[in-house]
Design a protein around this motif. Sequence first.
Motif, mmCIF file in Angstrom:
data_model
loop_
_atom_site.group_PDB
_atom_site.id
_atom_site.type_symbol
_atom_site.label_atom_id
_atom_site.label_comp_id
_atom_site.label_asym_id
_atom_site.label_seq_id
_atom_site.Cartn_x
_atom_site.Cartn_y
_atom_site.Cartn_z
ATOM 1 N N ILE A 44 68.630 36.415 30.878
ATOM 2 C CA ILE A 44 69.398 35.636 31.839
ATOM 3 C C ILE A 44 70.884 35.684 31.501
ATOM 4 O O ILE A 44 71.730 35.632 32.393
ATOM 5 C CB ILE A 44 68.852 34.190 31.911
ATOM 6 C CG1 ILE A 44 69.088 33.577 33.293
ATOM 7 C CG2 ILE A 44 69.469 33.290 30.901
ATOM 8 C CD1 ILE A 44 68.328 34.162 34.371
ATOM 9 N N GLU B 165 58.244 29.642 36.325
ATOM 10 C CA GLU B 165 58.546 30.606 37.384
ATOM 11 C C GLU B 165 59.468 30.007 38.441
ATOM 12 O O GLU B 165 60.334 30.701 38.984
ATOM 13 C CB GLU B 165 57.255 31.114 38.024
ATOM 14 C CG GLU B 165 56.432 31.990 37.107
ATOM 15 C CD GLU B 165 57.157 33.238 36.670
ATOM 16 O OE1 GLU B 165 57.942 33.796 37.462
ATOM 17 O OE2 GLU B 165 56.957 33.661 35.532
ATOM 18 N N THR C 118 61.784 27.812 37.902
ATOM 19 C CA THR C 118 63.114 27.849 37.297
ATOM 20 C C THR C 118 63.719 29.240 37.408
ATOM 21 O O THR C 118 64.906 29.385 37.731
ATOM 22 C CB THR C 118 63.037 27.420 35.820
ATOM 23 O OG1 THR C 118 62.454 26.121 35.753
ATOM 24 C CG2 THR C 118 64.401 27.409 35.172
ATOM 25 N N SER C 119 62.933 30.269 37.162
ATOM 26 C CA SER C 119 63.468 31.636 37.261
ATOM 27 C C SER C 119 63.859 31.962 38.705
ATOM 28 O O SER C 119 64.869 32.617 38.940
ATOM 29 C CB SER C 119 62.461 32.649 36.730
ATOM 30 O OG SER C 119 61.322 32.711 37.565
ATOM 31 N N LEU D 217 67.599 32.907 40.080
ATOM 32 C CA LEU D 217 67.800 34.112 40.887
ATOM 33 C C LEU D 217 68.488 33.769 42.208
ATOM 34 O O LEU D 217 69.413 34.468 42.637
ATOM 35 C CB LEU D 217 66.459 34.799 41.147
ATOM 36 C CG LEU D 217 66.502 36.073 41.981
ATOM 37 C CD1 LEU D 217 67.310 37.145 41.258
ATOM 38 C CD2 LEU D 217 65.106 36.556 42.275
#
Length: 148
Positions: free
Chosen positions: A41, A127, A129-130, A134
Amino acid sequence: MTTIIFWAFAAIAVGSALLCVTRRSPIASALWLVLVYAGAIMVLFLFVIMLLNLGRAGPSDRKGALAWAVAAALGAGLLVPLAGLARAAPPAAIQLPEGTMAALQQQQGMVGAVARPLFETYLVPFEITSLLLLAAIVGAVVLAKRKL
């Protein structure tokens, strides 16, 4: 020896975090953040910063004595609840029985004890959070393209 190494790395992480929030340049700030959190990240953060061309601080980025005083007051205000939390103990309902973590470490190893809940119990929040990160990066790119 492990305790000494832990405290040495803890001091490096705290020092890097302080340098991260006190740098004027976004690139320098992100590079200091790499020492606190090294991961993929961070590569994305650096990519977005370079894409947005945020290398130099502008004249409006300079803060006066009033801004520093407000920042110090807000920082001190945040330390008060943190000091209370440092002395608080978790409720008995969520405390693990004595020796549970040592038994898990013996069975799975320390990495397994951390990774198993992360990728089994907390997979969906991880997921989500990802995806949020993004979406934030895509939004930053879209906003940057409108200005260019």
